[in-house]
Structures are given as C-alpha cells and as structure tokens.
Design a protein around this motif. Sequence first.
Motif, short mmCIF file in Angstrom:
data_model
loop_
_atom_site.label_atom_id
_atom_site.label_comp_id
_atom_site.label_asym_id
_atom_site.label_seq_id
_atom_site.Cartn_x
_atom_site.Cartn_y
_atom_site.Cartn_z
N THR A 156 23.25 13.35 -14.59
CA THR A 156 22.62 12.85 -15.77
C THR A 156 23.92 12.25 -16.66
OG1 THR A 156 21.37 14.65 -16.25
CG2 THR A 156 21.75 13.37 -18.32
N PRO A 157 24.18 10.86 -16.34
CA PRO A 157 25.20 10.24 -17.00
C PRO A 157 25.13 10.12 -18.49
CG PRO A 157 23.78 8.56 -16.10
CD PRO A 157 23.16 9.90 -15.64
N THR A 158 26.31 10.29 -19.36
CA THR A 158 26.19 10.12 -20.70
C THR A 158 26.98 8.99 -21.34
OG1 THR A 158 28.08 11.59 -21.01
CG2 THR A 158 26.07 12.59 -20.93
N ALA A 159 28.03 8.46 -20.60
CA ALA A 159 28.92 7.59 -21.07
C ALA A 159 29.89 6.73 -20.22
CB ALA A 159 30.16 8.18 -22.13
N ILE A 160 30.24 5.63 -20.31
CA ILE A 160 30.84 4.82 -19.38
C ILE A 160 32.21 4.51 -19.75
CG2 ILE A 160 30.50 2.61 -17.88
CD1 ILE A 160 27.82 2.92 -17.85
N ARG A 161 33.05 4.43 -19.05
CA ARG A 161 34.41 3.88 -19.24
C ARG A 161 34.95 2.95 -17.97
NH1 ARG A 161 37.08 7.12 -22.96
NH2 ARG A 161 35.97 9.05 -23.69
N VAL A 162 35.59 2.01 -18.43
CA VAL A 162 35.94 1.24 -17.21
C VAL A 162 37.62 0.79 -17.36
CG1 VAL A 162 35.66 -0.85 -18.68
CG2 VAL A 162 35.72 -0.84 -16.28
N SER A 163 38.29 1.01 -16.25
CA SER A 163 39.50 0.83 -16.42
C SER A 163 39.99 -0.73 -16.41
CB SER A 163 40.28 0.98 -14.91
OG SER A 163 39.61 0.33 -13.85
#
Length: 481
Positions: free
Chosen positions: A238-245
């Motif tokens: 269950t994904p909740t947030a997205i971060r990207v490098s």
Amino acid sequence: MKRFTNLASVALFCSAFSILPACKSTTSLNTTTPAAEAAPAPKFERKLSTINVPVSFKVTTLQNKLNQEFKGLLYNDENLNDDNVAVKVWKKGDVGVKAENNKIYFTIPLHIWVKGQYKWKACDMCPTLEKSEATEFDFVAKSESALAFTEDYKVKTTTVGDFAWGDTKPVLELGPMKIGLARFVEPALRSQMSELTKMLDQEIQARVNIKQYIQQAWLQVQQPIKIDDTYDAWLKITPTAIRVSPLVARNGEISMRIGMNSYIETFTNGKPAFKANPTLPKLITDSRIPDDVQIGLSGEISYDYATKLLKEQLAGQTFKFEGSDEVTIKDAAISPSGDKLMLMLDVDGKTKAGFITKKIKGKVFLQAIPYYDAESGAIKVRDVDYNLETRDKLLSSASWLAKNKFRTMIQEQINFPLKNQLEDTKKQIQKALNEQGRVHESVMLKGKVTDIVPDNIYLTPTAIKAVVNAKGNIMVDIDKL
C-alpha cells in the motif's frame, strides 16, 4: 499383659489417627473455569517502508526524437531594409546528445546563409550606389541543459546555449571592399539560440514523460501478489507517498530513483481485499532515499493446537519441591483471557508434615503474558501467576503450592514454536520475488528478505498471533518501456 496393652493402644491410636481428617485429607479445588475471552486486539501499527523504483532513459531515444521533429529551416529573416542583413539558418546534420556530469549536452550543426546590402552615396545630389552579396557558412551551436522535477511530475529543464566562430568569420565582398558580417550576424544568431534553447526545453519536457512511468508503477504495486499456493499466501503493498532522487545524467543515460513509501504485509487464506488508489501524491525531491523495507509477517497458533502442545509439554509431569511436596499435572488447556493467556492445569498434589498428608485435586488457573522470543523463534510466556480465585483457594487449603516455585517451573516449560512457520513464509516471499515478481508486462518486482525482527503478540478469539517484520529491500524494475 502390659506389653499387649501397649501394643493394643498403639494399634488403636493408629486406627483412630487414620480416620481423622488431620491425619490424611484431600481438598478438591472447585474453581470456576474463567470465560475464554480475547481482549479487543490493539491496532496493528504497520511499519512504513520504501520501495525503490530505478528508472533510466537512454539519451539516444531523446536524440532520435529530436532529429525526427527538429529539422529543416529553423530561422528565416529575408528583410534587408531594417538592418541591411538577411539571415537564414538550417539544421545541417543530426543533433548530438550526450549525458555527462548530471547535464545533457547538445551539439547542433547549422548551415547559415547571410545576404548583406551595401549602400553608398557620395553627396546629397549624387545617386545612391547599391549592391548586395550573399555568403554561406557552417558552424556548430552548443547547449547544455540542467534537469529537475516539479511536484506535478514534470521534467523541468534549464537550457543555455552559445556558439563560437571558427578560424574564418563570414564576410561579404562588395567590389574592392570586404565587409565583416560577424557583428551583424551574431545578434541574430544569439537571438535564435534563445529560441533554440526554448525549443529544446519543450522537446525534452515532452519526450521525457516520467509521470506515465510513475503512474504505472504506482498502480501496479497495489495489486496483491500471490506468493504461495499451499497457504494461499499473498503480499500486499500500500503506497502512501512518492519521493524522487535528483536526475543523474551519466554514461549516455538519464537515471533516477523513485522511492515509494509503502506498507508491506503478508496475508494467508485468500487474496486480501484492496482498492487501488489512482491518485498520485505530490512529488517530493529527496537526495536520500532509503532502500530498506519491512514486510509485516504473521504466524498463528490456534488455541486448540496450543492446548495440544501444552499437554505434550506438561501432562503426566510431576514437579517436586522442597521436602516431600509434589504436584502431578494430569491435563492442561490454554485459552485467551483479555490480553493474557489463561492456563488450566488439572493437578493432583500432596504435601506431608510428619504423619500428616494433605492432598489437593482439581483445576488451577494461571494467567501469563505471551511474547515472541526472537532467539528461539517461539512464543513463550512471562509473569505467570494464579488468577484471583485460584490463589484464594490455594491460600486457604494449600498455601504451600501458592508459595513455591511451581509458577516459575511452568513458565520455563511453555514453548510454542513459530520459527519454521515464519521461515517458510520468508522463503515464500523470497521465492516470489525471485520467480513470480512480474506484476505487469513491463514492471518487475525484485528484492531480498533478510532478518526477521519481532513486533507484537495479538490474542484473537481463535489463535495466538505473532507479528514480526522481515527486513530487506524491494525494488520495482520498469524494464520493458
């Protein structure tokens, strides 16, 4: 005669003593069986993990797209009257693209056509002498683009460009005169470079559509993955947030890491219910994306099976204490009691003081707190003690049993192994990641499960449930886009 009398007295005394309650007595422990009731399970606190999604694009793809759509006449100024110079610019050859030092470098071969007009008038009354000549030459414009992301998943580029003349600058020969055109051409070319860089930015942003890849991964990882047929076991993310490098441009590729903050759990006895969330959260740029995950695993031991193990461990055992005190356990059972376990022991015990023997028979009830012992991989108990009714009965009829080390001995005996069950689950997940990790034709789930760390114990109405966290790493590989 006297000797006979003494023997008779002894016999009479012994006979009388044997029928007195104080000489030999049996106490039945008529304790009421407590109701088996599990307390409302505490809310399971899931551990947040990060799933890594490495994404890369080959710059040759971008280069091909640019060369397909970025061609022909780029600039056309045929008006000689405003500044006596007309300029046309064509793309002469293929645009070159290189990814190095976290930037994209472009080389654009251009062909320039310049026409200059010469006007000369000796005096006000004299006729105007006018002549125009054209020349053509080539040069290569160069630009570089820095890459970044916006929170709505768009690639943001900042492109700057410039050019430099070679050994020979363009000139026009008008009769005996040679007119250097560089100072006339450069403003137009620099203006055109600004337009070229804007076009490059637009093309890059149109061609590097990272949002569609993230959207695809976001939806696909939410689909439960079957990891075992025997137990009908499933892995749910269950994904909740997205971060990207930050984007990295190197060795002909533009690459990045997407980190999906997710809850990862395992379920048995059927596919878990889920409702995919299609909405992407705002994108957060973060240079420090962790690569560890915690997968919530659970192992269960039903109270029936726990009772069976308890009987194997305790039934028939005789526990001896100081002096001649001893207790034999004839039967045993286990059930929930709020947030504790209730242990029922059917006992037959005795204590002796001189000629006096006291027996107890019946059921005693002890409460204990279950916990998961990581070293042995088993559910054990601590803080074993009699429930209030049992303690009151023992204090009034068999205080010796209430005060001895019987509770500690029982505590040391109880052991409900879960290690094999949890290890099997761990192996199932690893096997699924190795062999069945494709959740879509273009999305592959990969990873490794390492340590198992205890979390909590929950008493359900039917079983003792141990929740542990399997640590490791999982990544989503988008390999067929």
